[in-house]
Design an enzyme around this catalytic site. Sequence first.
Site, PDB file in Angstrom:
ATOM      1  CG  PHE A  20      -2.213   0.679   1.048  1.00 11.82           C
ATOM      2  CD1 PHE A  20      -3.307  -0.026   0.593  1.00 11.82           C
ATOM      3  CD2 PHE A  20      -2.355   2.026   1.328  1.00 11.82           C
ATOM      4  CE1 PHE A  20      -4.534   0.598   0.420  1.00 11.82           C
ATOM      5  CE2 PHE A  20      -3.568   2.666   1.147  1.00 11.82           C
ATOM      6  CZ  PHE A  20      -4.663   1.946   0.693  1.00 11.82           C
ATOM      7  CG  HIS A  50      -3.358  -3.467   6.797  1.00 11.07           C
ATOM      8  ND1 HIS A  50      -4.675  -3.824   6.967  1.00 11.07           N
ATOM      9  CD2 HIS A  50      -3.005  -2.820   7.927  1.00 11.07           C
ATOM     10  CE1 HIS A  50      -5.106  -3.388   8.130  1.00 11.07           C
ATOM     11  NE2 HIS A  50      -4.109  -2.773   8.739  1.00 11.07           N
ATOM     12  CG  HIS A  54      -4.587  -7.501   4.596  1.00  5.71           C
ATOM     13  ND1 HIS A  54      -4.301  -7.206   3.283  1.00  5.71           N
ATOM     14  CD2 HIS A  54      -5.385  -6.487   5.037  1.00  5.71           C
ATOM     15  CE1 HIS A  54      -4.879  -6.063   2.943  1.00  5.71           C
ATOM     16  NE2 HIS A  54      -5.555  -5.612   3.997  1.00  5.71           N
ATOM     17  CG  ASP A  56      -8.787  -4.198   6.783  1.00 11.40           C
ATOM     18  OD1 ASP A  56      -7.597  -4.519   6.667  1.00 11.40           O
ATOM     19  OD2 ASP A  56      -9.375  -3.439   5.985  1.00 11.40           O
ATOM     20  CG  HIS A  60      -7.507  -0.924   9.411  1.00 17.44           C
ATOM     21  ND1 HIS A  60      -6.241  -0.382   9.387  1.00 17.44           N
ATOM     22  CD2 HIS A  60      -7.953  -0.872   8.116  1.00 17.44           C
ATOM     23  CE1 HIS A  60      -5.931  -0.014   8.154  1.00 17.44           C
ATOM     24  NE2 HIS A  60      -6.953  -0.295   7.369  1.00 17.44           N
ATOM     25  CG  HIS A 161     -12.841  -0.163   5.580  1.00 17.67           C
ATOM     26  ND1 HIS A 161     -12.462   0.274   4.322  1.00 17.67           N
ATOM     27  CD2 HIS A 161     -11.896  -1.062   5.970  1.00 17.67           C
ATOM     28  CE1 HIS A 161     -11.329  -0.342   3.971  1.00 17.67           C
ATOM     29  NE2 HIS A 161     -10.974  -1.162   4.947  1.00 17.67           N
ATOM     30  CD  GLU A 173      -9.170  -4.712   2.755  1.00 15.13           C
ATOM     31  OE1 GLU A 173     -10.024  -3.811   2.695  1.00 15.13           O
ATOM     32  OE2 GLU A 173      -8.056  -4.567   3.299  1.00 15.13           O
TER      33      GLU A 173
END
Length: 211
Positions: A20, A50, A54, A56, A60, A161, A173
């Site tokens: 990311f 992440h 992974h 969340d 998070h 989210h 994800e």
Amino acid sequence: MTQTNWIDISQPLTQDMAHFPGDAPFDYSLTFTKAQTGSANVGQLTGSVHIGTHIDAPFHYDENGKTVDQLDVNMYIGNAVVLDVSHTERITADTLKPFDLKGASRVLLHTSLPNNPKRFPEQIPELDPSIADFLGEQGVVLLGVDIPSVDPPESKELPVHHALYRQNIFILENLMLDHVEPGQYELIALPLAINGADGSPVRAVLRPVNE
């Protein structure tokens, strides 16, 4: 008796995998070699929780949310359905309504984004927050996607989210679903029991279920 093999749907953790933007990249290296210790190689790893495939944890995106070690592991084991939504770049409740979820409480979306762990995409298919209410009405407890996030990477509000959170739907994800046929499966995608963490890499696998 023929045993059905499990299908790996997780990204391999490699030195050259995408991460990311702005987040810590993955790195694995040997702290000590067998030659140095006289007995064994000893490795270490660093990187974001992440990275790759992974989950969340609510912490998070909610300061008061549960951390990974507080989550019910049963959420990440059980019946799942893989849906092919690769025909559209915007996934709404209306996109999902024609599908028969067959009572599955875990939904995995195969989107139009090709699986390429070594490249962070410039643009990802868009999920509309309306999917949360629809999935909640169907008794879904986990949504998995083959994109880096259920919200655009540049989003600060993270509407999807939070919409999923309000329906008590947990998030998985960066799946690898290009080689998986739509249908019913058994899913295992266990996070590590990292105390206080906001997320965790997982080894996600599927096993086909006879319909």
